[in-house]
Design an enzyme around this catalytic site. Structure first.
Site: not given
Ligand code: ZN
Length: 283
Positions: A22-23, A52-53, A56, A80, A154, A182, A191-192
């Protein structure tokens, strides 16, 4: 690039041990030792993930002069959204500019619907999911839902927000929510959702600063110094000011808005409205 460059420079998954692929982006010394941890493949998805990374990492570097308490994004949605905003700028023309696509292969404007539909399946279809994760967690935390009802809640929310149902009946012993990283890892998720909205707002602001004329989804602000300057003015604030101040520094607005996203997808909306004429949509 020659083959040898890629094989030497990509971070491949080690064959001899278990690793988390997971990045993630890391700020090692709170100054400029910035790193990405991921198992890369040379493909379009990972090309976007790297953006994306790196978003950050660039944010972390921009605010590294702030007081230790402010070494963070204006809110976690901002953090994000930065890399995703830059990744929206990966247009066919941009790929030509950086030597990854032949000019002769640039799709004509009549191919834009496919591009936009692919983007919408990622960006728009995510919105209800991005919203429901924390709402589900909060209902558990508040005690509104008791453990015996975790599974059913759910399934109910998935239907309410996304219009999807499990392929087979779920009994009281099932806990599908646990399969979403998560939730057991207790990582907040709003946040996403915020980032999905903000990235289009940032992107439209960047395109405006760059003086882009034309359909929004074809805009690339690659190499534009003024965009870089204005973006950095927002990033270097870190968490030192309320987030509307940061938003204003780059976009001129103090309010989050989904209007930029609607404008980005406008050609697709028009097409879908025609396709869906006379049909009953929803569930
Ligand atoms: Zn991120």
């Amino acid at each position: 690039m020659p083959e040898t460059f890629w094989t030497r420079s990509q971070f491949v998954k080690p064959a001899d041990r278990e690793v988390i692929c997971h990045a993630s982006a890391w700020n090692v010394d709170q100054v400029d030792d910035l790193r990405i941890k991921m198992c890369t493949k040379v493909n379009g998805d990972d090309f976007v993930t790297v953006h994306h990374e790196l978003g950050h990492n660039y944010y972390q570097r921009a605010y590294n002069k702030q007081n230790v308490f402010y070494l963070d994004g204006a809110n976690d949605g901002f953090h994000e959204a930065i890399g995703d905003m830059v990744a929206l700028s990966i247009t066919p023309d941009y790929l030509v500019q950086v030597g990854l696509l032949d000019k002769a292969q640039v799709p004509s404007a009549d191919k834009d619907l496919g591009l936009l539909l692919r983007q919408a399946m990622d960006k728009v279809a995510f919105l209800p999911f991005g919203l429901l994760i924390d709402r589900y967690r909060w209902d558990l935390f508040s005690g509104k839902v008791q453990p015996a009802g975790y599974g059913k809640h759910w399934v109910d929310m998935k239907l309410q927000y996304q219009g999807v149902v499990p392929p087979v009946e779920r009994g009281p012993e099932t806990f599908d929510a646990g399969a979403k990283y998560h939730i057991p890892a207790n990582v907040p998720y709003t946040r996403y959702f915020l980032a999905r909205v903000l990235q289009f707002q940032f992107y439209e602001a960047a395109c405006k600063i760059a003086g882009w004329k034309g359909p929004l989804h074809r805009c690339s602000f690659y190499g534009n110094k003024e965009v870089g300057k204005r973006l950095n003015a927002m990033l270097e604030m870190g968490a030192s000011k309320p987030w509307p101040d940061a938003l204003q520094a780059f976009t001129g607005s103090r309010e989050m808005s989904g209007k930029a996203m609607i404008r980005y997808f406008a050609p697709l909306t028009k097409w879908l409205n025609t396709q869906n004429r006379g049909k009953t949509c929803g569930w």
